[in-house]
Write a protein that holds these residues in place. Structure first.
Motif, PDB file in Angstrom:
ATOM      1  N   SER A 241       0.853  -1.185   0.000  1.00 22.97           N
ATOM      2  CA  SER A 241       0.000   0.000   0.000  1.00 22.97           C
ATOM      3  C   SER A 241       0.889   1.235   0.000  1.00 22.97           C
ATOM      4  N   HIS A 242       0.301   2.377  -0.391  1.00 18.91           N
ATOM      5  CA  HIS A 242       1.010   3.654  -0.313  1.00 18.91           C
ATOM      6  C   HIS A 242       2.377   3.604  -0.988  1.00 18.91           C
ATOM      7  N   ASP A 291       1.902 -12.210  16.058  1.00 22.41           N
ATOM      8  CA  ASP A 291       1.110 -12.939  15.065  1.00 22.41           C
ATOM      9  C   ASP A 291       0.194 -12.065  14.205  1.00 22.41           C
ATOM     10  N   PRO A 292       0.665 -11.013  13.569  1.00 22.71           N
ATOM     11  CA  PRO A 292      -0.254 -10.172  12.791  1.00 22.71           C
ATOM     12  C   PRO A 292      -0.745 -10.835  11.513  1.00 22.71           C
ATOM     13  N   SER A 293      -1.976 -10.493  11.135  1.00 24.53           N
ATOM     14  CA  SER A 293      -2.561 -10.844   9.847  1.00 24.53           C
ATOM     15  C   SER A 293      -3.216  -9.583   9.312  1.00 24.53           C
ATOM     16  N   VAL A 294      -2.927  -9.220   8.068  1.00 22.34           N
ATOM     17  CA  VAL A 294      -3.295  -7.905   7.535  1.00 22.34           C
ATOM     18  C   VAL A 294      -4.208  -8.049   6.324  1.00 22.34           C
ATOM     19  N   LEU A 295      -5.250  -7.214   6.277  1.00 17.77           N
ATOM     20  CA  LEU A 295      -6.081  -7.060   5.091  1.00 17.77           C
ATOM     21  C   LEU A 295      -6.171  -5.579   4.743  1.00 17.77           C
ATOM     22  N   VAL A 296      -5.904  -5.261   3.478  1.00 14.18           N
ATOM     23  CA  VAL A 296      -6.084  -3.900   2.982  1.00 14.18           C
ATOM     24  C   VAL A 296      -7.478  -3.824   2.384  1.00 14.18           C
ATOM     25  N   GLU A 297      -8.319  -2.984   2.970  1.00 15.82           N
ATOM     26  CA  GLU A 297      -9.710  -2.851   2.553  1.00 15.82           C
ATOM     27  C   GLU A 297      -9.964  -1.407   2.145  1.00 15.82           C
ATOM     28  N   GLY A 298      -9.677  -1.111   0.887  1.00 21.13           N
ATOM     29  CA  GLY A 298      -9.781   0.268   0.423  1.00 21.13           C
ATOM     30  C   GLY A 298      -8.741   1.129   1.107  1.00 21.13           C
ATOM     31  N   ASP A 299      -9.189   2.169   1.794  1.00 22.43           N
ATOM     32  CA  ASP A 299      -8.277   3.039   2.511  1.00 22.43           C
ATOM     33  C   ASP A 299      -7.976   2.535   3.920  1.00 22.43           C
ATOM     34  N   SER A 300      -8.598   1.449   4.297  1.00 22.44           N
ATOM     35  CA  SER A 300      -8.438   0.916   5.644  1.00 22.44           C
ATOM     36  C   SER A 300      -7.475  -0.264   5.640  1.00 22.44           C
ATOM     37  N   ILE A 301      -6.592  -0.294   6.623  1.00 22.15           N
ATOM     38  CA  ILE A 301      -5.673  -1.415   6.799  1.00 22.15           C
ATOM     39  C   ILE A 301      -5.963  -2.014   8.165  1.00 22.15           C
ATOM     40  N   ARG A 302      -6.505  -3.231   8.145  1.00 19.02           N
ATOM     41  CA  ARG A 302      -6.880  -3.880   9.393  1.00 19.02           C
ATOM     42  C   ARG A 302      -5.891  -4.985   9.743  1.00 19.02           C
ATOM     43  N   VAL A 303      -5.648  -5.114  11.032  1.00 17.88           N
ATOM     44  CA  VAL A 303      -4.696  -6.099  11.542  1.00 17.88           C
ATOM     45  C   VAL A 303      -5.369  -6.917  12.634  1.00 17.88           C
ATOM     46  N   TRP A 304      -5.303  -8.229  12.498  1.00 18.49           N
ATOM     47  CA  TRP A 304      -5.688  -9.129  13.577  1.00 18.49           C
ATOM     48  C   TRP A 304      -4.407  -9.657  14.195  1.00 18.49           C
ATOM     49  N   PHE A 305      -4.349  -9.795  15.504  1.00 19.10           N
ATOM     50  CA  PHE A 305      -3.099 -10.128  16.173  1.00 19.10           C
ATOM     51  C   PHE A 305      -3.381 -10.923  17.443  1.00 19.10           C
ATOM     52  N   GLN A 320      -5.118 -14.498  23.476  1.00 19.66           N
ATOM     53  CA  GLN A 320      -6.378 -14.094  22.873  1.00 19.66           C
ATOM     54  C   GLN A 320      -6.064 -13.323  21.590  1.00 19.66           C
ATOM     55  N   ILE A 321      -7.096 -13.096  20.778  1.00 20.71           N
ATOM     56  CA  ILE A 321      -6.917 -12.438  19.495  1.00 20.71           C
ATOM     57  C   ILE A 321      -7.642 -11.093  19.502  1.00 20.71           C
ATOM     58  N   GLY A 322      -6.940 -10.058  19.055  1.00 20.52           N
ATOM     59  CA  GLY A 322      -7.514  -8.728  18.960  1.00 20.52           C
ATOM     60  C   GLY A 322      -7.468  -8.198  17.542  1.00 20.52           C
ATOM     61  N   VAL A 323      -7.985  -6.978  17.373  1.00 18.46           N
ATOM     62  CA  VAL A 323      -8.011  -6.343  16.055  1.00 18.46           C
ATOM     63  C   VAL A 323      -7.599  -4.877  16.202  1.00 18.46           C
ATOM     64  N   ALA A 324      -6.900  -4.387  15.193  1.00 18.15           N
ATOM     65  CA  ALA A 324      -6.430  -2.994  15.217  1.00 18.15           C
ATOM     66  C   ALA A 324      -6.515  -2.428  13.810  1.00 18.15           C
ATOM     67  N   ASN A 325      -6.409  -1.110  13.711  1.00 18.24           N
ATOM     68  CA  ASN A 325      -6.273  -0.411  12.435  1.00 18.24           C
ATOM     69  C   ASN A 325      -4.915   0.257  12.365  1.00 18.24           C
ATOM     70  N   LEU A 326      -4.347   0.289  11.182  1.00 19.94           N
ATOM     71  CA  LEU A 326      -3.140   1.053  10.921  1.00 19.94           C
ATOM     72  C   LEU A 326      -3.528   2.352  10.236  1.00 19.94           C
ATOM     73  N   ILE A 327      -3.148   3.474  10.853  1.00 18.80           N
ATOM     74  CA  ILE A 327      -3.507   4.797  10.353  1.00 18.80           C
ATOM     75  C   ILE A 327      -2.269   5.421   9.694  1.00 18.80           C
ATOM     76  N   PRO A 328      -2.335   5.754   8.405  1.00 19.08           N
ATOM     77  CA  PRO A 328      -1.158   6.321   7.728  1.00 19.08           C
ATOM     78  C   PRO A 328      -0.688   7.623   8.370  1.00 19.08           C
ATOM     79  N   LYS A 329       0.634   7.767   8.446  1.00 15.60           N
ATOM     80  CA  LYS A 329       1.277   8.992   8.936  1.00 15.60           C
ATOM     81  C   LYS A 329       2.026   9.636   7.793  1.00 15.60           C
ATOM     82  N   LEU A 330       1.737  10.873   7.502  1.00 12.32           N
ATOM     83  CA  LEU A 330       2.374  11.563   6.381  1.00 12.32           C
ATOM     84  C   LEU A 330       3.790  11.963   6.748  1.00 12.32           C
TER      85      LEU A 330
END
Length: 330
Positions: A241-242, A291-305, A320-330
């Motif tokens: 991405s990017h 243990d990250p797993s990443v999906l790029v969904e349009g402008d959103s980048i989601r991570v399960w970990f 346990q398993i959680g979920v996060a978003n990666l927010i782009p930094k300019l």
């Protein structure tokens, strides 16, 4: 994608090509807005927790989106054996467990400890799943295929073997993460040498079965003394991405705390580690995120970990398993 005829050819394939080497790089990344890094924005609560057969730990999510449904192929530990389970979701957060789907077969090369820590991809409407199995001290990587995520056909032998004597991965190959780009599959994986150093490398395959390892592996080295990743690397997750390739990876320090590091690359082979790391901020993941797993969904980048509150390199960490978003930094 993976050729639909590959499983009919499995019995004809031998392992002579598994440890072959080549020089290669990934295709030039698709252009996009440039960012310098990403901010880590996790949901505070876990989205998948231990249950019955997975009563001790749930970790290693590998999330695939098919027909508007998220499929989470995750690792579950019952106190003795690691299995792969399946959970499904409409939103990627609220999961419905479907049960244990892949277990080690003691009468085969897999042994009886694990068949887990895998990486799933879609081949048309079918799932492909690369996973680690074999001896605990010397894992190898296998491959299975399924049309529904429940019933699986396993390749009868490992598709990625350990390296030759003296190599950086002679004592184990594990933690596969497979992406399909252009005409090839690329597998990023952990390799362990005789000094028990765990670093990261990459292999390439036209069909997901016959792999050539990069001749210049490893591609990512241990951190300096005192760094969050000084004691070991593992569990890479790769995405594009990017205008770049990006990698989230797990780093272990000497106290066995685990955090996620971020690296970037223009060719998928030469990587630049970015400063800092992502650590757990809640009680349930206070000692480990991994243990990250990443999906790029349009402008959103989601991570399960995966996350845990016990500093452990492998198990019994109340995973346990959680979920996060990666927010782009300019």
């Amino acid at each position: 994608m993976f050729c639909g005829k590959c499983f009919s050819l499995f019995v004809c394939l031998c392992l002579t090509g598994c440890n072959r080497y080549a020089n290669f790089s990934l295709p030039v990344p698709a252009p996009g807005p440039k960012v310098s890094s990403f901010a880590w924005k996790p949901d505070p609560s876990p989205s998948l927790s231990p249950g019955d057969w997975d009563s001790v730990d749930v970790l290693n999510p590998s999330v695939v989106l098919r027909d508007n449904t998220y499929y989470n192929f995750y690792s579950g530990f019952d106190g003795n054996t690691w299995h792969t389970g399946l959970a499904i979701s409409n939103d990627g957060f609220h999961w419905r467990k479907q049960g244990r789907i892949i277990s080690p077969q003691p009468e085969t090369w897999e042994g009886d400890y694990w068949a887990t820590n895998g990486s799933a991809l879609l081949n048309g409407s079918d799932f492909l799943y690369w996973y680690q199995a074999g001896l605990r001290a010397a894992p190898k990587i296998g491959l299975a295929q399924s049309s529904d995520g429940q019933q699986w056909r396993k390749h009868p032998a490992p598709v990625l073997e350990t390296g030759p004597r003296g190599s950086w991965d002679e004592r184990g190959v594990a933690d596969p993460y497979v992406v399909r780009i252009g005409d090839f599959h690329y597998m990023y994986y952990l390799g362990q040498d005789r000094a028990r150093r765990q670093r990261l490398g990459v292999a390439r395959s036209p069909d997901g079965v016959r792999w050539k390892k990069l001749r210049s592996n490893p591609i990512l080295e241990l951190g300096a003394d005192g760094a969050f990743d000084e004691n070991g690397l593992g569990e890479p997750a790769i995405w594009q991405s990017h205008g770049r390739y990006w990698m989230l990876y797990t780093g272990r320090d000497r106290a066995e705390y685990r955090r996620l590091g971020l690296a970037r690359s223009m060719d998928g082979v030469t990587w630049e580690k970015l400063p800092g790391s992502f650590a757990g901020s809640e009680r349930w993941n206070s000692k480990v995120i991994c243990d990250p797993s990443v999906l790029v969904e349009g402008d959103s980048i989601r991570v399960w970990f995966g996350g845990g509150d016990v500093a452990s390199p492998d198990e019994n960490l109340h995973g346990q398993i959680g979920v996060a978003n990666l927010i782009p930094k300019l």
